[in-house]
Write an enzyme that holds these catalytic residues in place. Structure first.
Site, short mmCIF file in Angstrom:
data_model
loop_
_atom_site.label_atom_id
_atom_site.label_comp_id
_atom_site.label_asym_id
_atom_site.label_seq_id
_atom_site.Cartn_x
_atom_site.Cartn_y
_atom_site.Cartn_z
N ARG A 1 113.99 30.06 147.70
CA ARG A 1 112.59 29.89 147.34
C ARG A 1 111.90 31.23 147.07
NH1 ARG A 1 111.29 25.00 149.90
NH2 ARG A 1 109.24 24.57 150.50
N ARG B 1 103.08 14.29 156.79
CA ARG B 1 103.36 15.68 157.19
C ARG B 1 102.05 16.46 157.32
NH1 ARG B 1 108.14 17.66 153.20
NH2 ARG B 1 106.77 19.48 153.19
N ARG C 1 102.36 10.66 150.25
CA ARG C 1 103.72 10.66 150.84
C ARG C 1 103.68 10.26 152.32
NH1 ARG C 1 107.42 15.81 150.41
NH2 ARG C 1 105.60 16.85 151.29
N LYS D 1 112.43 16.61 145.13
CA LYS D 1 113.72 17.19 145.55
C LYS D 1 114.33 16.38 146.70
CE LYS D 1 111.90 21.18 146.67
NZ LYS D 1 110.45 20.88 146.46
N ARG E 1 100.00 25.58 149.28
CA ARG E 1 101.45 25.50 149.02
C ARG E 1 101.74 25.68 147.53
NH1 ARG E 1 102.87 19.93 151.32
NH2 ARG E 1 104.99 20.33 150.60
P1 AP5 Z 1 109.62 14.45 147.84
O1 AP5 Z 1 110.94 13.97 147.40
O2 AP5 Z 1 109.30 14.45 149.28
O3 AP5 Z 1 109.31 15.89 147.18
P2 AP5 Z 1 109.88 17.34 147.55
O4 AP5 Z 1 110.14 18.04 146.27
O5 AP5 Z 1 110.99 17.23 148.53
O6 AP5 Z 1 108.57 17.96 148.18
P3 AP5 Z 1 108.38 18.81 149.54
O7 AP5 Z 1 106.90 18.76 149.86
O8 AP5 Z 1 109.32 18.36 150.61
O9 AP5 Z 1 108.75 20.21 149.05
P4 AP5 Z 1 108.41 21.51 149.71
O10 AP5 Z 1 109.33 22.37 148.97
O11 AP5 Z 1 107.00 21.93 149.69
O12 AP5 Z 1 108.63 21.26 151.28
P5 AP5 Z 1 109.81 21.59 152.25
O13 AP5 Z 1 109.94 20.50 153.22
O14 AP5 Z 1 111.01 22.03 151.48
O15 AP5 Z 1 108.52 13.58 147.04
C1 AP5 Z 1 107.13 13.77 147.25
C2 AP5 Z 1 106.42 12.41 147.14
O16 AP5 Z 1 106.52 11.94 145.79
C3 AP5 Z 1 107.04 11.31 148.00
O17 AP5 Z 1 106.02 10.47 148.48
C4 AP5 Z 1 107.97 10.54 147.04
O18 AP5 Z 1 108.12 9.16 147.40
C5 AP5 Z 1 107.21 10.69 145.73
N1 AP5 Z 1 108.09 10.76 144.55
C6 AP5 Z 1 109.30 11.37 144.47
N2 AP5 Z 1 109.80 11.26 143.22
C7 AP5 Z 1 108.86 10.56 142.49
C8 AP5 Z 1 108.78 10.14 141.14
N3 AP5 Z 1 109.79 10.39 140.26
N4 AP5 Z 1 107.68 9.46 140.73
C9 AP5 Z 1 106.67 9.20 141.62
N5 AP5 Z 1 106.68 9.57 142.92
C10 AP5 Z 1 107.77 10.26 143.36
O19 AP5 Z 1 109.26 22.90 153.00
C11 AP5 Z 1 108.22 22.80 153.94
C12 AP5 Z 1 107.88 24.18 154.50
O20 AP5 Z 1 109.04 24.74 155.17
C13 AP5 Z 1 107.50 25.25 153.47
O21 AP5 Z 1 106.13 25.17 153.11
C14 AP5 Z 1 107.82 26.53 154.25
O22 AP5 Z 1 106.85 26.80 155.23
C15 AP5 Z 1 109.11 26.15 154.95
N6 AP5 Z 1 110.31 26.45 154.13
C16 AP5 Z 1 111.21 25.54 153.68
N7 AP5 Z 1 112.17 26.14 152.94
C17 AP5 Z 1 111.84 27.47 152.92
C18 AP5 Z 1 112.43 28.59 152.29
N8 AP5 Z 1 113.53 28.49 151.56
N9 AP5 Z 1 111.82 29.79 152.46
C19 AP5 Z 1 110.72 29.91 153.22
N10 AP5 Z 1 110.10 28.89 153.83
C20 AP5 Z 1 110.67 27.67 153.69
MG MG Z 2 111.26 17.81 150.53
#
Ligand code: AP5
Ligand code: MG
Length: 216
Positions: free
Chosen positions: A86, A158, A125, A13, A169
């Site tokens: 989410r 991270r 990552r 994402k 997660r």
């Molecule tokens: P990346 O693009 O970073 O993936 P992502 O989907 O953004 O993954 P996240 O871990 O950021 O998602 P998340 O939803 O758990 O975390 P968030 O920060 O939102 O890609 C991942 C890796 O794969 C990278 O190394 C990239 O280079 C690689 N990659 C990408 N595309 C690829 C491909 N096509 N092929 C191969 N490799 C690829 O949330 C963190 C925390 O914040 C949550 O756990 C929670 O505590 C809190 N939080 C955030 N939003 C909320 C909410 N709405 N409600 C409650 N708590 C929340």
């Molecule tokens: Mg992300």
């Protein structure tokens, strides 16, 4: 355009949101990035969310929606929401927020990737805390080890990408976020996409679907 990205941790994402937002000047709102910044700046919100974010638990709905709507309220046109909604509660909150402002969503993309692939992606990552550019030690390596190609900042892992937290997660995703897909399924703006392909292939599908909408 008003766009939502749904998908499990590591589904790409953030990677796609950054590319799409930079290329089209759409404001990119990543709730995860907002919280990580607040934690690092030790703001009151940062102190409140730190234990949730670092242990992979979801931040309480009320607080997340408040933070998101404050940001959305300042935008003049268009947004790309990455990581929100989410939970079903958040999806309903967003519906009400948009309806009250006579706004609609143009596209809701679900990034579909198998859990085994996600674990591998997350362990490899690395992210730039400064400009938020995302790298991968396998799929998207930085030109210089440990250094951001875009701004020269030092890349970090991270805290929630440690193997034991990733497991939690994915479980949180399965229980609390997967039901959100049902909230959007059947709506014309909902598009599940195969996000297990290369970064460029996924990006091409997103831009082509958005292009079709812009021409419609
Ligand atoms: P990346 O693009 O970073 O993936 P992502 O989907 O953004 O993954 P996240 O871990 O950021 O998602 P998340 O939803 O758990 O975390 P968030 O920060 O939102 O890609 C991942 C890796 O794969 C990278 O190394 C990239 O280079 C690689 N990659 C990408 N595309 C690829 C491909 N096509 N092929 C191969 N490799 C690829 O949330 C963190 C925390 O914040 C949550 O756990 C929670 O505590 C809190 N939080 C955030 N939003 C909320 C909410 N709405 N409600 C409650 N708590 C929340
Ligand atoms: Mg992300």
């Amino acid at each position: 355009m008003n766009i939502v990205f749904l998908g499990p941790p590591g589904s790409g994402k953030g990677t796609q949101a950054k590319k799409l937002a930079d290329a089209n000047s759409i404001p990119h709102l990543s709730t995860g990035d907002i919280f990580r910044e607040a934690i690092s700046a030790q703001t009151p919100v940062g102190k409140e969310v730190k234990s949730f974010v670092e242990s992979g638990k979801l931040v309480p709905d009320q607080l997340v929606s408040k933070v998101v709507f404050e940001k959305l309220g300042t935008l003049k046109q268009g947004f790309l929401l990455d990581g929100y909604p989410r939970t079903l509660e958040q999806a309903k909150d967003l519906d009400v927020f948009l309806k009250d402002r006579s706004l609609t969503l143009d596209a809701v993309f679900f990034f579909d990737v198998d859990f085994d692939e996600l674990v591998q992606r997350l362990s490899a990552r690395r992210q730039c805390p400064g400009c938020k550019e995302v790298f991968n030690l396998v799929a998207r390596t930085p030109k210089r080890d440990g250094t951001c190609d875009a701004c020269g900042g030092a890349l970090v892992q991270r805290p929630d990408d440690k193997a034991e937290v990733v497991k939690d997660r994915l479980e949180v995703y399965r229980k609390q976020t997967q039901p959100v897909l049902g909230h959007y399924e059947g709506r014309p703006e909902y598009h599940p996409i195969n996000a297990a392909r290369t970064i460029d292939e996924v990006y091409n599908e997103l831009t082509s679907r958005l292009g079709q909408k812009a021409r419609a």
